[in-house]
Every structure is written in C-alpha cells, then in structure tokens.
Design a protein around this motif. Structure first.
Motif, PDB file in Angstrom:
ATOM      1  N   GLN A 190       3.701 -33.402  -4.676  1.00  0.00           N
ATOM      2  CA  GLN A 190       4.576 -32.300  -4.867  1.00  0.00           C
ATOM      3  C   GLN A 190       6.236 -32.841  -5.170  1.00  0.00           C
ATOM      4  O   GLN A 190       6.722 -31.922  -5.965  1.00  0.00           O
ATOM      5  CB  GLN A 190       4.593 -31.604  -3.569  1.00  0.00           C
ATOM      6  CG  GLN A 190       3.402 -30.884  -3.365  1.00  0.00           C
ATOM      7  CD  GLN A 190       3.194 -29.960  -1.936  1.00  0.00           C
ATOM      8  OE1 GLN A 190       4.372 -30.007  -1.315  1.00  0.00           O
ATOM      9  NE2 GLN A 190       2.284 -29.181  -1.893  1.00  0.00           N
ATOM     10  N   THR A 191       6.583 -33.986  -4.678  1.00  0.00           N
ATOM     11  CA  THR A 191       7.893 -34.294  -4.602  1.00  0.00           C
ATOM     12  C   THR A 191       8.199 -34.784  -6.445  1.00  0.00           C
ATOM     13  O   THR A 191       9.273 -34.469  -6.730  1.00  0.00           O
ATOM     14  CB  THR A 191       8.382 -35.649  -4.187  1.00  0.00           C
ATOM     15  OG1 THR A 191       7.971 -35.258  -2.677  1.00  0.00           O
ATOM     16  CG2 THR A 191       9.773 -36.006  -4.239  1.00  0.00           C
ATOM     17  N   LEU A 192       7.452 -35.353  -6.789  1.00  0.00           N
ATOM     18  CA  LEU A 192       7.176 -35.669  -8.490  1.00  0.00           C
ATOM     19  C   LEU A 192       7.098 -34.289  -8.997  1.00  0.00           C
ATOM     20  O   LEU A 192       7.849 -34.251 -10.332  1.00  0.00           O
ATOM     21  CB  LEU A 192       6.318 -36.864  -8.728  1.00  0.00           C
ATOM     22  CG  LEU A 192       6.471 -38.013  -8.032  1.00  0.00           C
ATOM     23  CD1 LEU A 192       5.001 -39.072  -8.325  1.00  0.00           C
ATOM     24  CD2 LEU A 192       7.777 -39.001  -8.522  1.00  0.00           C
ATOM     25  N   ALA A 193       6.264 -33.406  -8.655  1.00  0.00           N
ATOM     26  CA  ALA A 193       6.067 -32.286  -9.460  1.00  0.00           C
ATOM     27  C   ALA A 193       7.537 -31.416  -9.719  1.00  0.00           C
ATOM     28  O   ALA A 193       7.716 -30.552 -10.632  1.00  0.00           O
ATOM     29  CB  ALA A 193       4.936 -31.407  -8.964  1.00  0.00           C
ATOM     30  N   ARG A 194       8.185 -31.419  -8.380  1.00  0.00           N
ATOM     31  CA  ARG A 194       9.560 -30.739  -8.434  1.00  0.00           C
ATOM     32  C   ARG A 194      10.461 -31.192  -9.606  1.00  0.00           C
ATOM     33  O   ARG A 194      11.446 -30.302  -9.944  1.00  0.00           O
ATOM     34  CB  ARG A 194      10.124 -30.743  -7.088  1.00  0.00           C
ATOM     35  CG  ARG A 194       9.351 -30.356  -5.840  1.00  0.00           C
ATOM     36  CD  ARG A 194       9.096 -28.794  -6.221  1.00  0.00           C
ATOM     37  NE  ARG A 194      10.369 -28.040  -6.267  1.00  0.00           N
ATOM     38  CZ  ARG A 194      10.444 -26.840  -6.314  1.00  0.00           C
ATOM     39  NH1 ARG A 194       9.234 -26.324  -6.505  1.00  0.00           N
ATOM     40  NH2 ARG A 194      11.633 -26.235  -6.669  1.00  0.00           N
ATOM     41  N   LYS A 195      10.213 -32.275  -9.943  1.00  0.00           N
ATOM     42  CA  LYS A 195      11.156 -32.700 -11.067  1.00  0.00           C
ATOM     43  C   LYS A 195      10.962 -31.892 -12.381  1.00  0.00           C
ATOM     44  O   LYS A 195      11.671 -32.007 -13.431  1.00  0.00           O
ATOM     45  CB  LYS A 195      11.034 -34.220 -11.529  1.00  0.00           C
ATOM     46  CG  LYS A 195      11.430 -35.150 -10.085  1.00  0.00           C
ATOM     47  CD  LYS A 195      11.034 -36.689 -10.736  1.00  0.00           C
ATOM     48  CE  LYS A 195      11.529 -37.449  -9.465  1.00  0.00           C
ATOM     49  NZ  LYS A 195      11.327 -38.895  -9.826  1.00  0.00           N
ATOM     50  N   PRO A 235      10.794 -20.926 -15.827  1.00  0.00           N
ATOM     51  CA  PRO A 235      11.420 -21.846 -14.863  1.00  0.00           C
ATOM     52  C   PRO A 235      10.902 -23.101 -14.510  1.00  0.00           C
ATOM     53  O   PRO A 235      11.629 -23.829 -13.877  1.00  0.00           O
ATOM     54  CB  PRO A 235      11.326 -20.941 -13.369  1.00  0.00           C
ATOM     55  CG  PRO A 235      10.065 -20.181 -13.677  1.00  0.00           C
ATOM     56  CD  PRO A 235       9.878 -19.921 -15.138  1.00  0.00           C
ATOM     57  N   CYS A 236       9.656 -23.362 -15.152  1.00  0.00           N
ATOM     58  CA  CYS A 236       9.211 -24.741 -14.851  1.00  0.00           C
ATOM     59  C   CYS A 236       8.165 -25.199 -15.962  1.00  0.00           C
ATOM     60  O   CYS A 236       7.574 -24.263 -16.880  1.00  0.00           O
ATOM     61  CB  CYS A 236       8.563 -24.858 -13.572  1.00  0.00           C
ATOM     62  SG  CYS A 236       7.125 -23.675 -13.206  1.00  0.00           S
ATOM     63  N   GLY A 237       7.723 -26.128 -16.196  1.00  0.00           N
ATOM     64  CA  GLY A 237       6.828 -26.720 -16.779  1.00  0.00           C
ATOM     65  C   GLY A 237       7.249 -27.800 -18.044  1.00  0.00           C
ATOM     66  O   GLY A 237       8.667 -27.488 -18.452  1.00  0.00           O
ATOM     67  N   TYR A 238       6.681 -28.281 -18.521  1.00  0.00           N
ATOM     68  CA  TYR A 238       7.309 -29.408 -19.547  1.00  0.00           C
ATOM     69  C   TYR A 238       6.243 -29.867 -20.440  1.00  0.00           C
ATOM     70  O   TYR A 238       4.952 -29.776 -20.213  1.00  0.00           O
ATOM     71  CB  TYR A 238       7.483 -30.463 -18.832  1.00  0.00           C
ATOM     72  CG  TYR A 238       7.907 -31.830 -19.442  1.00  0.00           C
ATOM     73  CD1 TYR A 238       9.147 -32.159 -19.996  1.00  0.00           C
ATOM     74  CD2 TYR A 238       6.950 -32.900 -19.676  1.00  0.00           C
ATOM     75  CE1 TYR A 238       9.549 -33.302 -20.804  1.00  0.00           C
ATOM     76  CE2 TYR A 238       7.322 -33.961 -20.480  1.00  0.00           C
ATOM     77  CZ  TYR A 238       8.498 -34.159 -20.970  1.00  0.00           C
ATOM     78  OH  TYR A 238       8.922 -35.210 -21.777  1.00  0.00           O
ATOM     79  N   SER A 239       6.606 -30.123 -21.922  1.00  0.00           N
ATOM     80  CA  SER A 239       5.675 -30.541 -22.934  1.00  0.00           C
ATOM     81  C   SER A 239       6.562 -31.693 -23.493  1.00  0.00           C
ATOM     82  O   SER A 239       7.616 -31.583 -23.898  1.00  0.00           O
ATOM     83  CB  SER A 239       5.234 -29.753 -23.764  1.00  0.00           C
ATOM     84  OG  SER A 239       4.342 -28.705 -23.281  1.00  0.00           O
ATOM     85  N   MET A 240       5.644 -32.774 -24.212  1.00  0.00           N
ATOM     86  CA  MET A 240       6.531 -33.537 -25.104  1.00  0.00           C
ATOM     87  C   MET A 240       5.302 -34.203 -26.188  1.00  0.00           C
ATOM     88  O   MET A 240       4.082 -34.277 -25.694  1.00  0.00           O
ATOM     89  CB  MET A 240       6.925 -34.978 -24.312  1.00  0.00           C
ATOM     90  CG  MET A 240       6.118 -35.887 -23.706  1.00  0.00           C
ATOM     91  SD  MET A 240       5.449 -37.105 -25.152  1.00  0.00           S
ATOM     92  CE  MET A 240       5.316 -38.611 -24.314  1.00  0.00           C
ATOM     93  N   ASN A 241       5.859 -34.547 -27.202  1.00  0.00           N
ATOM     94  CA  ASN A 241       4.910 -35.187 -28.267  1.00  0.00           C
ATOM     95  C   ASN A 241       5.646 -36.457 -28.585  1.00  0.00           C
ATOM     96  O   ASN A 241       6.861 -36.477 -28.846  1.00  0.00           O
ATOM     97  CB  ASN A 241       4.522 -34.354 -29.517  1.00  0.00           C
ATOM     98  CG  ASN A 241       3.789 -33.484 -29.505  1.00  0.00           C
ATOM     99  OD1 ASN A 241       2.946 -33.060 -28.433  1.00  0.00           O
ATOM    100  ND2 ASN A 241       3.871 -32.458 -30.387  1.00  0.00           N
TER     101      ASN A 241
END
Length: 341
Positions: A190-195, A235-241
């Motif tokens: 959870q701590t890492l997910a908050r990032k 407000p949250c979520g992330y993607s990268m290539n």
C-alpha cells in the motif's frame, strides 16, 4: 459497482512480406506505414485512444488510455485493460496489413484471470468465446492452432493462451536467447502503491506527473538505457513504455486498495531475466503474482533464474507449468506469493 479491471488482454500478430530476418533499420517500414488515422479507427473499435507516443529506428510505441501498442515492420503487439474489446482489432489489422502487401503468419493471445469477469463484454465474456472469435477472425492458412488454460495453485491466477501459425511460421527456426516475460502483480504494497496517486489540483500535465512517478518509484532504474514514455492518470494510475533498440518494456498500474494491480512486460536476453524481474517486483512488492515466460524451445531452464531472483525477497513459488505452442515457443507459467499468503 466493480472496480477497474487491471488485468490486460494481449494480442501479438506476426506478418510476412518483407525481410523478416533483417532487424536493422530498413527502407521498408512494413506495418509502420499504417497511418495514424487508421490506428485511431482500429483503437476506436477496441474502445481506447493514444495518449502518448515515441519511436525509434526499429518500431513505434504508443501509450494508450488503457495500456500499450507496439508496431514493428512485421509485428503488432497490443495489450489493453479495463472492459476494452481487444479482439475486435484482429480483422482490421489483418485487412489493413493486406493492403500493404503483408500477410499474417502467426497469432498469439494471452491473458490472466480477470478480477471482475462478469463485467467483460463479448467476445471477452469467456475464454471459449475469445477462442471462437479468434478462429473466426483469422484466415484459414493459420491452420496450426492451440488453446489452453495453464492452471496454478492460486485460484485467482491462471494463464489463458491461444496461438495459431501457418506452415512457414511453424517450421521457422525460433532460436537464440531472447525471451518475453509478462508479470501480473496483485495486492500491491500500500505504501508503494500510494506513489501512483496524484495530489488533487497539482497543476501538472500528465506527462510531467508521469515522469515524476517514474523517478520516485525506481521504474527508471529497471533499464537505465531505455527511453521512457510515461503518463500519469488523474486521480491515480500510471502507464509507461520503454524503448531500447529493438526491444520494448511496459508497465501499467491500477493502485486502488481492494483491486490494486500492476503489470510489467519486456523483451530481454536470457542472462538478465532474473535481474529484470526482481527490479520490477521491487517497485511494487505484491503479495501475489504470476510470471509468464515465453522463450525458444529448449530454454525452459530460464524459469529457474526467475525463482532464484525472487526467493531472497521472501517469495515462494506456488506452481510452475510449461507448454509448447505452434508459434515455435515454450511458455512457462509460474505463480508466487509472500510466505504469509
């Protein structure tokens, strides 16, 4: 109301019609000649859009509103999450490739077990429906087919695979030490997910916010040589290539409590498979994960390197199964969990 479905559906289509053996930049762009308007029309059927893009001499990389798209001269890889209808892209991709003088010679579709299966629309309402839809969408010359569900000791973690190939693709010598690894992680720390949450009204664009997430989470250290195209959702979520020569990597994160999920996928070389998976897992510290390794026939030994890298982190391998597919590849599917799970 169901939460967001993080588990992706992944489709890979292989084509012939130009020098498939030459992996250097050539004047023949093959599938890369597909115009952006054509890609947009296909993605509209799938129900997603392009949010960011980057290219190099070898391939084009697109971050989508729901996952990723990679286009090589002779290969298309598309993965989408949520309730997207990924398989609706098969027919138009094949049709537009035919207009470019290219013929499909191989197909592979993979996915994990959905968190919210009842929310999936047709043809993703069941694996049986997906297989029937694929068989109806592919031309008859892809006559070597196999569909299987790879089980595990964790009921929430199974791996669904459909593969098809024509005779030329079947007989092609798939060799070397290149692999593709797909890691599906749930119950993130959870701590890492908050990032991966943005501060309300941060005033930052999605590109800048994504770049900051890449830096503070350590994602940029997984492959320091990669050019990263990142995107933070609100407000949250992330993607990268990430692109590194002719190889890609991609990460997608749904960080909400109760259905947190992250995926990591990359193409790499045998010697670094354990190190790369370990670095990716360190970013999220999931309680449960699966690792699907696609490798040349005869290289099943690579699975042991993954387990060896994860064991010192406190993960126990709960199951390991392997199978061969007509695309001249083996898939080794492993599941892991922390010792308290």
């Amino acid at each position: 109301m169901a939460g967001f479905e993080g588990f992706e559906k992944r489709l890979e289509l292989q084509f012939t019609g130009h020098d498939d053996e030459d992996h250097s930049p050539t004047s023949d762009l093959g599938l890369r000649r597909l115009c952006f308007q054509t890609l947009e029309s296909i993605l509209h059927l799938v129900q997603c859009t392009v949010v960011s893009a980057v290219s190099n001499h070898y391939f084009d990389s697109y971050v989508l509103s729901e996952s990723s798209l990679f286009i090589y001269p002779n290969k298309i890889i598309i993965k989408t999450c949520g309730t997207t209808q990924l398989l609706k892209s098969v027919r138009p991709f094949i049709r537009h490739a035919r207009d470019l003088g290219l013929s499909v010679c191989g197909c592979k579709y993979t996915r994990g077990s959905f968190i919210f299966p009842d929310s999936q629309p047709y043809p993703h309402s069941s694996f049986k429906d997906e297989v029937v839809y694929l068989e109806e969408s592919l031309p008859d010359h892809l006559c070597y087919k196999k569909a299987t569900v790879m089980p595990s000791n964790l009921p929430s973690m199974t791996w669904h695979v459909f593969a098809a190939a024509d005779e030329s693709h079947l007989l092609d010598n798939f060799s070397g030490d290149t692999y593709t690894v797909e890691v599906c992680m749930t119950k993130l720390d959870q701590t890492l997910a908050r990032k991966f949450f943005r501060r309300p009204h941060d005033g930052k664009g999605s590109d800048l916010a994504g770049k900051e997430m890449t830096e503070i989470t350590g994602i940029g250290d997984i492959n320091p040589n990669a050019l990263i195209c990142d995107f933070a959702f609100d407000p949250c979520g992330y993607s990268m290539n990430g692109i590194d020569g002719d190889r890609y990597s991609t990460i997608h994160v749904t960080p909400e409590d109760g259905f947190s999920y992250a995926s990591f996928e990359c193409i790499g070389s045998a010697y670094d498979v354990g190190r790369v998976v370990k670095k990716a897992v360190q970013v999220f510290r999931p309680a449960i994960m699966s690792v699907a390794l696609t490798c040349p026939a005869g290289r099943r030994d690579l699975w042991a390197r993954i387990g060896g890298a994860l064991k010192p982190m406190g993960y126990k391998c709960r199951s390991c199964v392997a199978d061969e597919f007509p695309t001249n590849e083996n898939i080794v599917f492993q599941t892991f969990s922390t010792r308290m799970n």
